[in-house]
Design a protein around this motif. Structure first.
Motif, PDB file in Angstrom:
ATOM      1  N   GLU A 158      77.516  32.982 -10.285  1.00 36.83           N
ATOM      2  CA  GLU A 158      76.958  31.805  -9.203  1.00 36.83           C
ATOM      3  C   GLU A 158      76.488  32.428  -8.020  1.00 36.83           C
ATOM      4  O   GLU A 158      75.210  31.731  -7.847  1.00 36.83           O
ATOM      5  N   TRP A 159      76.851  33.541  -7.640  1.00 37.31           N
ATOM      6  CA  TRP A 159      75.980  34.245  -6.501  1.00 37.31           C
ATOM      7  C   TRP A 159      74.779  34.786  -7.103  1.00 37.31           C
ATOM      8  O   TRP A 159      73.823  34.539  -6.265  1.00 37.31           O
ATOM      9  N   VAL A 160      74.775  35.448  -8.175  1.00 40.59           N
ATOM     10  CA  VAL A 160      73.367  36.015  -8.457  1.00 40.59           C
ATOM     11  C   VAL A 160      72.395  34.945  -8.856  1.00 40.59           C
ATOM     12  O   VAL A 160      71.333  35.142  -8.412  1.00 40.59           O
ATOM     13  N   LEU A 161      72.937  33.831  -9.264  1.00 40.47           N
ATOM     14  CA  LEU A 161      71.950  32.565  -9.563  1.00 40.47           C
ATOM     15  C   LEU A 161      71.239  32.125  -8.046  1.00 40.47           C
ATOM     16  O   LEU A 161      70.306  31.872  -7.861  1.00 40.47           O
ATOM     17  N   LEU A 162      72.271  32.112  -7.300  1.00 44.21           N
ATOM     18  CA  LEU A 162      71.992  31.428  -6.000  1.00 44.21           C
ATOM     19  C   LEU A 162      71.024  32.426  -5.274  1.00 44.21           C
ATOM     20  O   LEU A 162      69.903  32.081  -4.482  1.00 44.21           O
ATOM     21  N   ALA A 163      71.143  33.685  -5.528  1.00 43.41           N
ATOM     22  CA  ALA A 163      70.576  34.737  -4.678  1.00 43.41           C
ATOM     23  C   ALA A 163      69.083  34.730  -5.095  1.00 43.41           C
ATOM     24  O   ALA A 163      67.958  34.865  -4.493  1.00 43.41           O
ATOM     25  N   GLU A 164      69.051  34.541  -6.390  1.00 46.77           N
ATOM     26  CA  GLU A 164      67.830  34.532  -7.211  1.00 46.77           C
ATOM     27  C   GLU A 164      66.780  33.244  -6.688  1.00 46.77           C
ATOM     28  O   GLU A 164      65.780  33.541  -6.456  1.00 46.77           O
ATOM     29  N   LEU A 165      67.394  32.353  -6.411  1.00 45.39           N
ATOM     30  CA  LEU A 165      66.835  31.146  -6.027  1.00 45.39           C
ATOM     31  C   LEU A 165      66.402  31.366  -4.582  1.00 45.39           C
ATOM     32  O   LEU A 165      65.482  30.850  -4.011  1.00 45.39           O
ATOM     33  N   ALA A 166      67.522  31.641  -3.778  1.00 48.26           N
ATOM     34  CA  ALA A 166      67.295  31.633  -2.246  1.00 48.26           C
ATOM     35  C   ALA A 166      66.339  32.731  -1.809  1.00 48.26           C
ATOM     36  O   ALA A 166      65.872  32.630  -0.730  1.00 48.26           O
ATOM     37  N   SER A 167      66.265  33.791  -2.581  1.00 49.86           N
ATOM     38  CA  SER A 167      65.468  34.776  -2.247  1.00 49.86           C
ATOM     39  C   SER A 167      63.873  34.367  -2.240  1.00 49.86           C
ATOM     40  O   SER A 167      62.929  35.149  -1.968  1.00 49.86           O
ATOM     41  N   HIS A 168      63.732  33.263  -2.876  1.00 51.39           N
ATOM     42  CA  HIS A 168      62.240  32.664  -3.077  1.00 51.39           C
ATOM     43  C   HIS A 168      62.379  31.236  -2.548  1.00 51.39           C
ATOM     44  O   HIS A 168      61.956  30.277  -3.243  1.00 51.39           O
ATOM     45  N   PRO A 169      62.779  30.998  -1.364  1.00 51.84           N
ATOM     46  CA  PRO A 169      62.953  29.677  -0.900  1.00 51.84           C
ATOM     47  C   PRO A 169      61.600  28.855  -1.008  1.00 51.84           C
ATOM     48  O   PRO A 169      60.473  29.486  -0.606  1.00 51.84           O
ATOM     49  N   GLY A 170      61.862  27.605  -1.500  1.00 54.78           N
ATOM     50  CA  GLY A 170      60.545  26.636  -1.436  1.00 54.78           C
ATOM     51  C   GLY A 170      59.678  27.058  -2.752  1.00 54.78           C
ATOM     52  O   GLY A 170      58.861  26.235  -3.092  1.00 54.78           O
ATOM     53  N   ALA A 171      60.183  27.771  -3.479  1.00 50.35           N
ATOM     54  CA  ALA A 171      59.104  28.365  -4.503  1.00 50.35           C
ATOM     55  C   ALA A 171      59.988  27.847  -6.056  1.00 50.35           C
ATOM     56  O   ALA A 171      60.969  28.067  -5.960  1.00 50.35           O
ATOM     57  N   THR A 172      59.139  27.303  -6.953  1.00 50.80           N
ATOM     58  CA  THR A 172      59.924  27.016  -8.167  1.00 50.80           C
ATOM     59  C   THR A 172      60.256  28.385  -9.129  1.00 50.80           C
ATOM     60  O   THR A 172      59.245  29.247  -9.210  1.00 50.80           O
ATOM     61  N   ARG A 173      61.314  28.280  -9.561  1.00 48.23           N
ATOM     62  CA  ARG A 173      61.664  29.696 -10.317  1.00 48.23           C
ATOM     63  C   ARG A 173      61.805  29.162 -11.866  1.00 48.23           C
ATOM     64  O   ARG A 173      62.719  28.037 -11.994  1.00 48.23           O
ATOM     65  N   ASP A 174      61.113  29.487 -12.741  1.00 46.16           N
ATOM     66  CA  ASP A 174      61.121  28.626 -14.059  1.00 46.16           C
ATOM     67  C   ASP A 174      62.358  29.083 -14.834  1.00 46.16           C
ATOM     68  O   ASP A 174      62.973  30.197 -14.658  1.00 46.16           O
ATOM     69  N   HIS A 175      62.866  28.294 -15.792  1.00 45.86           N
ATOM     70  CA  HIS A 175      64.168  28.400 -16.527  1.00 45.86           C
ATOM     71  C   HIS A 175      64.233  29.926 -17.306  1.00 45.86           C
ATOM     72  O   HIS A 175      65.026  30.638 -17.229  1.00 45.86           O
ATOM     73  N   ARG A 176      63.050  30.335 -17.709  1.00 45.72           N
ATOM     74  CA  ARG A 176      62.890  31.725 -18.480  1.00 45.72           C
ATOM     75  C   ARG A 176      63.454  32.762 -17.628  1.00 45.72           C
ATOM     76  O   ARG A 176      63.972  33.631 -17.759  1.00 45.72           O
ATOM     77  N   THR A 177      62.302  32.595 -16.503  1.00 44.99           N
ATOM     78  CA  THR A 177      62.779  33.740 -15.527  1.00 44.99           C
ATOM     79  C   THR A 177      64.076  33.746 -14.870  1.00 44.99           C
ATOM     80  O   THR A 177      64.630  34.772 -14.884  1.00 44.99           O
ATOM     81  N   LEU A 178      64.752  32.669 -14.635  1.00 46.39           N
ATOM     82  CA  LEU A 178      66.064  32.490 -14.064  1.00 46.39           C
ATOM     83  C   LEU A 178      66.997  33.179 -15.092  1.00 46.39           C
ATOM     84  O   LEU A 178      67.962  33.995 -14.820  1.00 46.39           O
ATOM     85  N   LEU A 179      66.709  32.784 -16.476  1.00 47.35           N
ATOM     86  CA  LEU A 179      67.569  33.210 -17.484  1.00 47.35           C
ATOM     87  C   LEU A 179      67.547  34.630 -17.826  1.00 47.35           C
ATOM     88  O   LEU A 179      68.732  35.625 -17.686  1.00 47.35           O
ATOM     89  N   ALA A 180      66.559  35.006 -17.446  1.00 40.18           N
ATOM     90  CA  ALA A 180      66.324  36.545 -17.676  1.00 40.18           C
ATOM     91  C   ALA A 180      67.029  37.374 -16.832  1.00 40.18           C
ATOM     92  O   ALA A 180      67.572  38.451 -16.812  1.00 40.18           O
ATOM     93  N   ARG A 181      66.496  36.866 -15.698  1.00 43.97           N
ATOM     94  CA  ARG A 181      67.100  37.705 -14.265  1.00 43.97           C
ATOM     95  C   ARG A 181      68.309  37.752 -14.024  1.00 43.97           C
ATOM     96  O   ARG A 181      68.958  38.515 -13.496  1.00 43.97           O
ATOM     97  N   VAL A 182      69.182  36.437 -14.248  1.00 40.37           N
ATOM     98  CA  VAL A 182      70.357  36.258 -13.976  1.00 40.37           C
ATOM     99  C   VAL A 182      71.381  36.716 -15.223  1.00 40.37           C
ATOM    100  O   VAL A 182      72.285  37.558 -15.072  1.00 40.37           O
ATOM    101  N   TRP A 183      70.959  36.442 -16.593  1.00 38.88           N
ATOM    102  CA  TRP A 183      71.895  36.840 -17.640  1.00 38.88           C
ATOM    103  C   TRP A 183      71.300  37.698 -18.385  1.00 38.88           C
ATOM    104  O   TRP A 183      72.114  38.563 -19.236  1.00 38.88           O
TER     105      TRP A 183
END
Ligand code: CA
Length: 234
Positions: A158-183
């Motif tokens: 949960e923390w890693v996903l939130l950090a991934e989103l919150a480190s780019h506030p206001g910007a869209t992070r696409d599904h594939r990027t999030l899955l690749a970076r978090v998992w």
């Protein structure tokens, strides 16, 4: 070299327990093994493990109960190992805080790859700064989250996903990027993971999880932390 990662293996099948433990020790992990849920619970209260490999079908106290007991802790990460390969068990395990789910039978290479992925995730968030919106403050350096000044407890993933989103506030992070970076790159098609963890974060962070404003769904593209940031004039 850093310290070897500490793994707790909770598995009642003796042969499987021994072969997994041998494979992990061969992969330079420090492994403790327990054959039932009572011992697993006890060890988890006493020792700071990095990862627990958790069989669901354990005697006395089953894996579901153990997941409930450790939900929201920052450590350990949890990889469920189960003979039950059904999608709803997988979703339930992720929903209860597991970081990953591996269906038996699996090979030692697969297991070690998943373990390394979980450990990399937890150790790699070297972000700095603070993101805040709607009463939620994400401190990326201190790895802490507050909501209306109260600490919010998050699991490692949960923390890693939130950090991934919150480190780019206001910007869209696409599904594939999030899955690749978090998992990890092998997970880019596995939307269930992302959907489940976004729901979990919303339950913890949003005033109204059904109408989220902190972790916003962006069409079919991805997710965003907070309101859109307009590009500045050059
Ligand atoms: Ca079992």
């Amino acid at each position: 070299m850093s310290e070897p990662a500490r793994i707790l293996l909770a598995e009642d099948d003796r042969a499987l327990r021994q072969s997994i433990a041998a494979a992990l020790r061969g992969g330079s992990f420090a492994v403790d093994v327990v054959p039932d849920g009572i011992q697993a619970t006890q060890r988890l209260r006493e020792e700071p493990y990095d990862v627990v490999l958790l069989d669901i079908g354990l005697p006395f106290v089953d894996g579901w109960q153990i997941l409930q007991e450790i939900e929201g802790r920052r450590q350990p990460s949890v990889i469920v190992i189960s003979a039950r390969g059904e999608e709803r068990d997988k979703v339930r395990a992720l929903d209860l805080g597991a970081d990953d789910y591996l269906t038996k039978p699996f090979g030692a290479d697969e297991l070690i790859a998943r373990l390394r992925a979980v450990l990399r995730r937890v150790r790699s968030t070297g972000n700095a700064g603070v993101a805040r919106f709607g009463g939620v403050v994400v401190d990326l350096s201190n790895r802490s989250v507050t909501r209306d000044d109260e600490e919010v407890r998050l699991s490692p993933t949960e923390w890693v996903l939130l950090a991934e989103l919150a480190s780019h506030p206001g910007a869209t992070r696409d599904h594939r990027t999030l899955l690749a970076r978090v998992w990890g790159p092998a997970y880019v098609g596995d939307r269930n993971y992302l959907r489940t963890f976004v729901q979990r974060l919303r339950r913890k962070l949003e005033k109204d999880p059904a109408n989220p404003v902190i972790i916003v769904t962006v069409g079919h593209q991805g997710y965003r932390f907070g309101p859109v940031t307009l590009p500045r004039d050059r």
